[in-house]
Scaffold this active site. Structure first.
Site, PDB file in Angstrom:
ATOM      1  N   ASN A  66     -49.304  41.092-129.761  1.00 12.09           N
ATOM      2  CA  ASN A  66     -49.538  41.626-129.373  1.00 12.09           C
ATOM      3  C   ASN A  66     -47.929  42.331-128.433  1.00 12.09           C
ATOM      4  OD1 ASN A  66     -49.529  43.815-127.379  1.00 12.09           O
ATOM      5  ND2 ASN A  66     -51.108  42.876-125.560  1.00 12.09           N
TER       6      ASN A  66
ATOM      7  N   LYS B 201     -47.060  44.062-126.479  1.00 11.84           N
ATOM      8  CA  LYS B 201     -47.290  45.184-125.313  1.00 11.84           C
ATOM      9  C   LYS B 201     -46.046  46.520-125.889  1.00 11.84           C
ATOM     10  CE  LYS B 201     -48.258  40.674-123.313  1.00 11.84           C
ATOM     11  NZ  LYS B 201     -48.457  40.654-121.525  1.00 11.84           N
TER      12      LYS B 201
ATOM     13  N   HIS C 248     -57.815  42.762-121.663  1.00  8.17           N
ATOM     14  CA  HIS C 248     -56.373  42.224-121.646  1.00  8.17           C
ATOM     15  C   HIS C 248     -56.461  41.986-120.000  1.00  8.17           C
ATOM     16  CE1 HIS C 248     -52.261  41.149-121.152  1.00  8.17           C
ATOM     17  NE2 HIS C 248     -52.302  40.273-122.257  1.00  8.17           N
TER      18      HIS C 248
ATOM     19  N   GLU D 263     -53.903  42.046-117.612  1.00 14.09           N
ATOM     20  CA  GLU D 263     -52.927  43.091-117.355  1.00 14.09           C
ATOM     21  C   GLU D 263     -54.201  44.447-116.919  1.00 14.09           C
ATOM     22  OE1 GLU D 263     -50.371  43.116-120.408  1.00 14.09           O
ATOM     23  OE2 GLU D 263     -48.929  41.235-119.670  1.00 14.09           O
TER      24      GLU D 263
ATOM     25  N   GLU E 147     -56.861  33.666-122.514  1.00 13.61           N
ATOM     26  CA  GLU E 147     -55.825  34.027-122.143  1.00 13.61           C
ATOM     27  C   GLU E 147     -55.670  34.159-120.374  1.00 13.61           C
ATOM     28  OE1 GLU E 147     -53.298  36.793-124.844  1.00 13.61           O
ATOM     29  OE2 GLU E 147     -54.427  38.136-123.489  1.00 13.61           O
TER      30      GLU E 147
ATOM     31  N   GLY F  73     -47.433  36.003-120.011  1.00 11.88           N
ATOM     32  CA  GLY F  73     -45.834  36.654-119.227  1.00 11.88           C
ATOM     33  C   GLY F  73     -44.516  35.519-119.212  1.00 11.88           C
TER      34      GLY F  73
ATOM     35  N   SER G  12     -48.556  31.673-123.121  1.00 17.33           N
ATOM     36  CA  SER G  12     -46.761  31.297-123.032  1.00 17.33           C
ATOM     37  C   SER G  12     -47.497  30.249-124.192  1.00 17.33           C
ATOM     38  CB  SER G  12     -47.131  30.410-121.612  1.00 17.33           C
ATOM     39  OG  SER G  12     -46.158  31.380-121.168  1.00 17.33           O
TER      40      SER G  12
END
Length: 265
Positions: A14, A16, A102, A104, A174, A180, A221
């Site tokens: 993804n 982003k 997700h 976020e 995730e 991040g 990560s």
């Protein structure tokens, strides 16, 4: 058709808000060139770019080589939802995956399990593959609540989704603390334990055969150093990779590292 666990490895990313139209097109063209020799019978390769890049992305990336998805989706085919992207719109520009829930979206933008559930059901209604993202926060992990959180997010997010809808379901684990630029990846053992919980929950919901068929991806990560160890785990069917996959040549190296290991485990 019901997916068969073990038939192929699922590898995707993804991007982003980091690639616009031109960058996405050049990235996908290079990715297709580099991976064009790899059998798609053994690989499900997918990229989830920005909404504005989707239409041009589809033109430069053949569906038989790369599946495309939207980074979010509204919960209705159409309606008075200013700013939302409907499943019809995703299908119109050549996407067939909807990334939903997700971290976020949940923890920065306030999406609830109920909202995610409405989107999952809408994706199923329109024949999209729902990529449901779940994961615990660092605080939940520290309190020993990870498995409870994952089971809740799964059961709430999939509420009302029948076995037919589950045939087009992917789940990405995730952990929020692993995502991040400053995320710390989970160890392969920790990721496998959480994937085992997810797998058991899915078999509770859909039965042994259908629950085993849902692909489980690890994201958080992922990088060239840990991808091999992760893909060797029994319940990890793929990797949802972040910035390590945003360079096509590096993504290609990861793909070639993990494909044979997954097929032979």
């Amino acid at each position: 058709m019901t997916q068969v666990k073990g038939k192929k490895v699922y590898l995707g990313t993804n991007t982003k808000m980091y690639k616009g139209v031109a960058d996405t097109a050049s990235y996908l063209e290079e990715l297709c060139r580099l991976t064009g020799d790899l059998s798609r019978e053994a690989l499900e390769l997918f990229v989830i770019p920005s909404f504005t890049a989707l239409e041009s992305a589809r033109r430069c990336a053949p569906r038989e080589l790369v599946r495309l998805g939207g980074q979010n989706m509204g919960w209705a085919g159409e309606g008075p939802y200013t700013g939302e992207i409907s499943p019809k719109m995703l299908l119109e520009v050549g996407a067939d995956i909807a990334e939903l829930g997700h971290s976020e979206r949940r923890h920065v933008l306030g999406e609830t399990d109920e909202m995610v559930n409405r989107k999952v059901l809408c994706a199923a209604e329109y024949g999209l593959t729902a990529l449901l993202c779940i994961g615990e926060t660092a605080e939940e992990k520290a309190r020993g609540l990870a498995d409870e959180v994952l089971r809740t997010q799964l059961k709430a997010g999939l509420y009302g989704l029948g076995a037919g809808g589950a045939e087009r379901l992917w789940v990405a684990y995730e952990p929020v603390w692993a995502i991040g630029e400053h995320g710390v990846p989970a160890t392969k053992e920790y990721a496998e334990a959480r994937h085992d919980t997810i797998r058991r929950t899915l078999t509770e919901l859909y039965g042994e055969q259908a629950g085993q068929a849902v692909p489980l991806l690890y994201g958080g990560s992922v990088n060239p150093d840990n991808a091999v160890g992760l893909i060797r785990m029994e319940n990890i069917d793929g990797l949802f990779i972040g910035r390590s996959a945003w360079d096509a040549s590096q993504f290609n190296r990861i793909i070639r590292q993990v494909m044979p290991l997954y097929m032979n485990k």
